[in-house]
Write a protein that holds these residues in place. Structure first.
Motif, short mmCIF file in Angstrom:
data_model
loop_
_atom_site.label_atom_id
_atom_site.label_comp_id
_atom_site.label_asym_id
_atom_site.label_seq_id
_atom_site.Cartn_x
_atom_site.Cartn_y
_atom_site.Cartn_z
N PRO A 1 -6.96 9.16 -44.11
CA PRO A 1 -6.43 10.06 -45.15
C PRO A 1 -6.16 11.48 -44.66
N ALA A 2 -6.96 11.97 -43.71
CA ALA A 2 -6.77 13.36 -43.25
C ALA A 2 -5.43 13.57 -42.59
N LEU A 3 -4.83 12.50 -42.09
CA LEU A 3 -3.55 12.65 -41.38
C LEU A 3 -2.39 12.91 -42.34
N ALA A 4 -2.64 12.74 -43.62
CA ALA A 4 -1.57 13.00 -44.59
C ALA A 4 -1.38 14.49 -44.82
N GLY A 5 -2.30 15.30 -44.32
CA GLY A 5 -2.17 16.75 -44.49
C GLY A 5 -1.17 17.33 -43.51
N GLU A 6 -1.11 18.68 -43.46
CA GLU A 6 -0.07 19.29 -42.61
C GLU A 6 -0.52 19.54 -41.17
N TRP A 7 -1.80 19.37 -40.92
CA TRP A 7 -2.30 19.66 -39.56
C TRP A 7 -2.03 18.53 -38.58
N VAL A 8 -1.81 18.95 -37.35
CA VAL A 8 -1.72 17.99 -36.24
C VAL A 8 -3.06 18.08 -35.49
N PHE A 9 -3.72 16.97 -35.35
CA PHE A 9 -5.04 16.95 -34.71
C PHE A 9 -4.91 16.56 -33.24
N LEU A 10 -5.09 17.57 -32.38
CA LEU A 10 -5.01 17.29 -30.94
C LEU A 10 -6.27 17.78 -30.21
N ASP A 11 -7.37 17.71 -30.94
CA ASP A 11 -8.68 18.03 -30.36
C ASP A 11 -9.58 16.81 -30.55
N LEU B 1 2.25 9.08 -25.16
CA LEU B 1 1.93 10.45 -25.60
C LEU B 1 1.59 11.32 -24.38
N SER B 2 0.77 10.77 -23.49
CA SER B 2 0.39 11.52 -22.28
C SER B 2 1.63 11.85 -21.46
N ALA B 3 2.51 10.85 -21.33
CA ALA B 3 3.71 11.04 -20.50
C ALA B 3 4.55 12.19 -21.06
N ARG B 4 4.69 12.21 -22.40
CA ARG B 4 5.52 13.27 -23.01
C ARG B 4 4.96 14.65 -22.69
N LEU B 5 3.65 14.81 -22.82
CA LEU B 5 3.03 16.11 -22.58
C LEU B 5 3.01 16.43 -21.08
N LEU B 6 2.65 15.44 -20.27
CA LEU B 6 2.55 15.70 -18.83
C LEU B 6 3.91 16.00 -18.22
N ASP B 7 4.96 15.35 -18.70
CA ASP B 7 6.31 15.65 -18.19
C ASP B 7 6.62 17.12 -18.42
N TYR C 1 -3.55 7.59 -33.04
CA TYR C 1 -2.85 7.92 -34.29
C TYR C 1 -1.89 9.10 -34.14
N ASN C 2 -1.90 9.73 -32.98
CA ASN C 2 -0.93 10.81 -32.76
C ASN C 2 0.45 10.21 -32.47
N THR C 3 1.46 11.07 -32.65
CA THR C 3 2.83 10.57 -32.50
C THR C 3 3.60 11.43 -31.49
N LEU C 4 4.72 10.88 -31.04
CA LEU C 4 5.58 11.63 -30.12
C LEU C 4 6.13 12.88 -30.82
N GLU C 5 6.38 12.78 -32.12
CA GLU C 5 6.87 13.95 -32.87
C GLU C 5 5.82 15.06 -32.83
N GLU C 6 4.57 14.68 -32.92
CA GLU C 6 3.50 15.69 -32.86
C GLU C 6 3.46 16.33 -31.47
N MET C 7 3.68 15.53 -30.44
CA MET C 7 3.69 16.08 -29.08
C MET C 7 4.84 17.07 -28.94
N ASP C 8 5.99 16.70 -29.50
CA ASP C 8 7.15 17.60 -29.41
C ASP C 8 6.89 18.90 -30.16
N ARG C 9 6.20 18.78 -31.29
CA ARG C 9 5.87 19.99 -32.07
C ARG C 9 4.98 20.93 -31.23
N LEU C 10 4.02 20.33 -30.53
CA LEU C 10 3.15 21.15 -29.67
C LEU C 10 3.96 21.75 -28.51
#
Ligand code: PLP
Length: 414
Positions: free
Chosen positions: A13-23, A312-318, A396-405
């Motif tokens: 349920p917490a993922l329905a909020g506006e925060w991206v959880f990357l911790d 997800l790792s590949a997107r950030l590491l690239d 549960y993280n997404t590529l869109e979240e990685m792009d946002r970061l």
């Protein structure tokens, strides 16, 4: 196999909020099933276990069901091999206090410089009891633990080697099976911290042939609660830490003073349900594969996690690899066999402490520091820079979240 990400996210349920959880290596979000089970336990069976009346019997079954899930998740041969407790730190401390009673002064324990302090401090403290503590250091070039360095430290007096399955800073996965066999050939035991591994890959204490293995459920989509596996033969011969009248063969109870936490035990059955549900959703993709029991379901679910997380790792590491002012602290590659999706880095001439507050403004949670792997941060000379910036993903993280970061990180230059 493609992860059914919409199904996944709907369970948190917490993922329905506006925060991206990357911790997430600090703590993952909790499954609705877990919260529901805890609530259900407290509202319908909150009584003392072991009495003859019906609700007490029900409570006992619920608590036992939780222990069974924990045993399945580590693949223990016998349910009595899993000790449940408040945290990995506490369980490791308790383990050290019991094991030391079986050691003699002059015996040796080897710890690493790249573990979370939970699997270093309790062992280092045994120095006060006359043990000799040695440190297996990561190679500063490869940032890996090399077996030849361990070989040089081990003697016939070595009783235990304590190390992490995956580093909570570097993300690197250690080849535990190979290390365990090396350690056993030399007559010692191995104690593995699986906290940074279990959110991403399914532990298997039998396949790894480890003596002790711990992880924490609050990083595996559950509550603040932890499991320590110990080989039955060891647990039986080790002194307990419970009351004098608790029998020496009463495992795991002799290691659970004050008992386990009942509602949290039942809560972790929600993790089992989640993995089973996920496997059912994905079984069709696997050619209509039949799923036999929780362990099989978990293997299938984790297979999907790994593939998704690698992306997800590949997107950030690239992105990080493309920046000349960024130094990745850990492997530069995203392959799931070498690293977890826990990515640490520093930006040249920038204090790591200044970065997360900028990212916070965009409702993205990341973090900086030593993450209680202080010895590693100090040995790598990163303390003056306030440690590393750590971005830690889970399935549960997404590529869109990685792009946002990444869009935010693009604005922060060294
Ligand atoms: C790798 C690792 N080991 C151990 C711990 C400690 O776990 P707990 O908080 O359950 O004591 C952590 C917590 O961050 C961790 O990341």
């Amino acid at each position: 196999m493609k992860l059914a990400i919409d199904f996944v996210r709907a369970q948190f349920p917490a993922l329905a909020g506006e925060w991206v959880f990357l911790d997430n290596a600090g703590g993952s979000q909790t499954l609705k099933q877990v919260a529901d089970r805890i609530h259900q336990y407290l509202m319908t069976s909150d009584v003392q276990l072991g009495a003859s009346y019906e609700i007490s019997q029900l409570a006992g079954q619920r608590v036992k069901a939780g222990a069974r899930v924990a045993a399945e998740l580590v693949n223990a041969e016998d349910e009595c091999e899993v000790i449940l407790g408040s945290s990995t730190t506490m369980l490791m401390k308790l383990l050290s206090l019991s094991l030391v009673e079986t050691f003699k002064p002059g015996d040796e324990v080897i710890v690493t410089n790249c573990d979370h302090e939970a699997n270093i401090g309790p062992w280092r403290n045994l120095e006060k009891r006359g043990m000799i503590i040695k440190t297996w250091r990561v190679n500063p070039e490869t940032l890996e633990l090399h077996l030849e360095d361990l070989a040089a430290l081990m003697t016939e007096k070595t009783r235990l080697v304590a190390l992490t399955h995956a580093s909570n800073i570097l993300g690197t996965i250690n080849p535990i099976k190979q290390i365990a066999s090396f350690v056993h050939e030399r007559g010692a035991m191995i104690c593995v911290d699986g906290v940074a591994y279990a959110p991403h890959a399914l532990p298997d204490v039998r396949q790894l042939d480890v003596d002790f293995y711990a992880f924490s459920f609050y990083k595996v989509y559950g509550p603040h609660y932890s499991v320590l596996y110990g080989k039955k033969a060891h647990l039986l011969r080790m002194p307990g830490v419970n009351h004098f009248f608790i029998a020496e063969n009463d495992v795991p109870y002799k290691f659970q003073p004050g008992s386990s936490n009942y509602e949290l035990s039942y809560g972790i059955t929600g993790i089992g349900d989640y993995l089973t549900g996920l496997a059912e959703v994905h079984a069709g993709q696997a050619g209509g594969r039949e799923v036999k029991g929780l362990r099989d379901a978990a293997a299938l679910a984790y297979e999907c996690f790994a593939e998704h997380e690698e992306g997800l790792s590949a997107r950030l590491l690239d992105f990080l690899n493309s920046r000349s002012d960024v130094r990745i602290i850990g492997k530069k590659e995203s392959g799931r066999s070498v690293r977890m999706p826990t990515v640490s880095f520093v930006i040249k001439n920038v204090k790591s402490s200044t970065i997360p507050p900028e990212v916070d403004k965009h409702k993205i949670g990341i973090r900086y520091g030593d993450f209680y792997a202080r010895r590693l941060i100090e040995d790598l000379g990163l303390a003056p820079q306030d440690g590393v910036v750590r971005v830690s993903m889970v399935h549960y993280n997404t590529l869109e979240e990685m792009d946002r970061l990444i869009r935010v990180l693009e604005t922060l230059q060294g």
